[in-house]
Design a protein around this motif. Structure first.
Motif, PDB file in Angstrom:
ATOM      1  N   ALA A 240      -3.945  -3.244  -1.066  1.00  0.00           N
ATOM      2  CA  ALA A 240      -4.913  -3.959  -1.909  1.00  0.00           C
ATOM      3  C   ALA A 240      -6.077  -4.469  -1.066  1.00  0.00           C
ATOM      4  CB  ALA A 240      -4.227  -5.117  -2.628  1.00  0.00           C
ATOM      5  N   SER A 241      -5.792  -4.867   0.172  1.00  0.00           N
ATOM      6  CA  SER A 241      -6.847  -5.339   1.077  1.00  0.00           C
ATOM      7  C   SER A 241      -7.756  -4.197   1.508  1.00  0.00           C
ATOM      8  CB  SER A 241      -6.224  -6.005   2.314  1.00  0.00           C
ATOM      9  OG  SER A 241      -5.427  -7.115   1.955  1.00  0.00           O
ATOM     10  N   MET A 242      -7.183  -2.989   1.637  1.00  0.00           N
ATOM     11  CA  MET A 242      -8.018  -1.824   1.926  1.00  0.00           C
ATOM     12  C   MET A 242      -8.987  -1.566   0.774  1.00  0.00           C
ATOM     13  SD  MET A 242      -5.456   1.014   3.573  1.00  0.00           S
ATOM     14  CE  MET A 242      -4.622   0.781   5.152  1.00  0.00           C
ATOM     15  N   VAL A 243      -8.473  -1.609  -0.448  1.00  0.00           N
ATOM     16  CA  VAL A 243      -9.300  -1.331  -1.625  1.00  0.00           C
ATOM     17  C   VAL A 243     -10.435  -2.342  -1.747  1.00  0.00           C
ATOM     18  CG1 VAL A 243      -9.332  -1.212  -4.144  1.00  0.00           C
ATOM     19  CG2 VAL A 243      -7.430  -0.189  -2.877  1.00  0.00           C
ATOM     20  N   SER A 244     -10.133  -3.609  -1.497  1.00  0.00           N
ATOM     21  CA  SER A 244     -11.149  -4.662  -1.617  1.00  0.00           C
ATOM     22  C   SER A 244     -11.971  -4.829  -0.348  1.00  0.00           C
ATOM     23  CB  SER A 244     -10.485  -5.993  -1.980  1.00  0.00           C
ATOM     24  OG  SER A 244      -9.577  -6.399  -0.955  1.00  0.00           O
ATOM     25  N   ASP A 245     -11.701  -3.989   0.663  1.00  0.00           N
ATOM     26  CA  ASP A 245     -12.404  -4.043   1.949  1.00  0.00           C
ATOM     27  C   ASP A 245     -12.336  -5.446   2.557  1.00  0.00           C
ATOM     28  OD1 ASP A 245     -13.798  -2.939   4.082  1.00  0.00           O
ATOM     29  OD2 ASP A 245     -15.763  -3.359   3.213  1.00  0.00           O
ATOM     30  N   SER A 246     -11.124  -6.011   2.542  1.00  0.00           N
ATOM     31  CA  SER A 246     -10.941  -7.377   3.060  1.00  0.00           C
ATOM     32  C   SER A 246      -9.742  -7.441   4.010  1.00  0.00           C
ATOM     33  CB  SER A 246     -10.755  -8.355   1.897  1.00  0.00           C
ATOM     34  OG  SER A 246      -9.641  -7.975   1.084  1.00  0.00           O
TER      35      SER A 246
END
Length: 378
Positions: A240-246
């Protein structure tokens, strides 16, 4: 000076609000998929009443009726892995892809379970079985503090064997039921395969989650806090952090191997016998952001996580051992044999494509495992 809107202005404003609400409602429904069909015996065609029909690794599921007919709501467009189980039959798993909303019909045919051949089955109170059962329980539940609040309710369904080569193997004759009183779930696990050898464990099968009913609001809130704790640093959290670039904001550092053809040097020198990650950067590996690894899918509900080479992942909010002296954090290696995996924007892996995980994130056990449809924000 502020002036109150006139009656007609207020009427127009209310009309816009209602139109906006209807538009949102229609947009949500536009992605809705309803799955219907029948579960039958693959040989005789007879219906299998009350069979379990569910999305693998989730809380989304239903039971067929007395005639084997089922209806499953709560699905959206995209890819999912369905599983169907019935006592005495082999569990069927099938990947489905929905590109359009609406009612879809899928029939499931189950085959009666095969007898386990070549397996030594110990008596329930046999000392060898109890010893082996303790190992299996430890490996399935894990070693987290939550494991003490988990219990296998029906260990008698496990068929256990110790092979001549030292591999401890197990399968289930019906779903293994694990009650997780740390996170608030009852887990039904059809264990197709379990192999334990020299401290390493491999297991697979289909998993169905069922919500437990809290005795009061205190327990409900405790379960939610524990779920959030289990989510932090998990594979779902990483994706999910990859998708949100966070990635960095959420405590992750991800490095991608540089292909051999693009490396400056073929080997990396250690200093004073220590391997520092700083010596590997821009040579063997390079740090990447989430948007470097994520591609949009054909549908709004899917993303592709793409990497032709291995990823090395650190969760900096947890200490741990790693190959690098200057990075003493929880460490994971991730490989994509096909070069990619399909996920949802929330980090649900819907098509793993042979996804290989070793290290910290490969140590997930049922005491900390969340269903794929678990939501961080509720």
């Amino acid at each position: 000076m502020f002036r109150y809107p006139s009656f007609f202005q207020r009427l127009f404003l209310l009309s816009c609000i209602f139109s906006f609400i209807i538009t949102i409602s229609n947009a949500q429904q536009n992605n809705a998929v309803v799955l219907t069909g029948k579960v039958t015996d693959g040989k005789t065609g007879k219906p299998l009443p009350f069979a379990n029909v569910f999305v693998n690794n989730s809380t989304i599921g239903t039971n067929a009726d007395e005639n084997g007919n089922y209806r499953l709501t709560g699905l959206t467009i995209g890819s999912i892995e369905m599983a169907v189980s019935f006592l005495g039959y082999e569990t069927v798993k099938q990947t489905l892809r929905f590109e359009q909303p609406g009612i879809k019909t899928v029939q499931f045919k189950l085959i009666e379970g095969m007898q386990l051949s070549g397996v030594t089955v110990y008596a329930r109170k046999n000392k060898k079985r109890e010893k082996h059962l303790a190992i299996i329980t430890r490996e399935l539940l894990g070693k987290s503090p939550f494991a003490k609040l988990c219990k296998i309710l029906n260990p008698e369904v496990l068929r256990i064997s110790l092979d001549d080569n030292g591999h401890l193997s197990a399968q289930t004759t019906s779903a293994l039921i694990i009650e997780n009183n740390a996170l608030g779930y009852k887990i039904f696990q059809d264990l197709d395969d379990f192999d334990y050898y020299e401290g390493k464990v491999y297991y697979g099968g289909s998993t169905r989650f069922q919500l437990l009913t809290p005795k009061d609001s205190v327990q409900k809130n405790l379960w939610r806090r524990n779920q959030v704790t289990a989510y932090q640093g998990s594979l779902k959290h990483l994706l999910a952090s990859m998708v949100s670039d966070s990635l960095q904001e959420n405590g992750f550092k991800v490095y991608q191997e540089i292909p051999d053809s693009l490396r400056m040097f073929r080997s990396v020198r250690s200093m004073n016998g220590y391997n520092y990650i700083s010596n590997n950067i821009h040579n063997r590996i390079e740090q990447v952001r989430g948007d470097r690894l994520i591609r949009d899918g054909e549908l709004s509900t899917e993303r592709f996580v793409v990497s032709r080479t291995m990823l090395e992942v650190f969760y900096t909010k947890k200490r741990g051992s790693s190959p690098y002296s200057d990075m003493p954090y929880a460490y994971t290696q991730i490989k994509f044999p096909q070069g990619y995996a399909v996920i949802t924007p929330q980090g649900w892996v819907v098509m793993p494509m042979g996804f290989e995980i070793a290290g910290f994130l490969g140590n997930d056990r049922y005491s900390t495992l969340l269903p794929a449809d678990w939501k961080r924000d509720i």
